[in-house]
Design a protein around this motif. Sequence first.
Motif, PDB file in Angstrom:
ATOM      1  N   ASN A   2       0.839  -1.203   0.000  1.00 57.06           N
ATOM      2  CA  ASN A   2       0.000   0.000   0.000  1.00 57.06           C
ATOM      3  C   ASN A   2       0.875   1.255   0.000  1.00 57.06           C
ATOM      4  OD1 ASN A   2       0.592   0.912   2.672  1.00 57.06           O
ATOM      5  ND2 ASN A   2      -0.870  -0.542   3.518  1.00 57.06           N
ATOM      6  N   HIS A   4       1.251   3.670   2.146  1.00 60.16           N
ATOM      7  CA  HIS A   4       1.972   3.927   3.388  1.00 60.16           C
ATOM      8  C   HIS A   4       3.234   3.072   3.491  1.00 60.16           C
ATOM      9  CE1 HIS A   4      -1.136   6.566   4.875  1.00 60.16           C
ATOM     10  NE2 HIS A   4      -2.052   5.630   4.607  1.00 60.16           N
ATOM     11  N   GLU A   5       3.145   1.819   3.102  1.00 66.69           N
ATOM     12  CA  GLU A   5       4.319   0.950   3.120  1.00 66.69           C
ATOM     13  C   GLU A   5       5.358   1.428   2.120  1.00 66.69           C
ATOM     14  OE1 GLU A   5       2.505  -2.790   2.280  1.00 66.69           O
ATOM     15  OE2 GLU A   5       2.269  -3.308   4.395  1.00 66.69           O
TER      16      GLU A   5
END
Length: 84
Positions: A2, A4-5
């Motif tokens: 995702n 954020h990762e």
Amino acid sequence: MNVHEAISKHSTAQHLHLVRFAELDEQREQAIEACLDLCRRGLSFNVDEINAITAEIIAHAKKGISPLRSYVTEDMVREYVNNK
């Protein structure tokens, strides 16, 4: 992965890149200080170690966001010592 990762992974990579730059830059500064000390004492010196580390910094900078450093000549060391 995702967003954020991906951002976290990118931030970590940049941080590690800058940490390595700081290590190399410190090694270069120590090599410069050693040459300056020898020059001040009128002893023989060369800038090979400084420039080897500089080459590592330049190669490292090509892989990330760290700044470059310039190669150093023996005349530059002598000039610095004479002007201080």
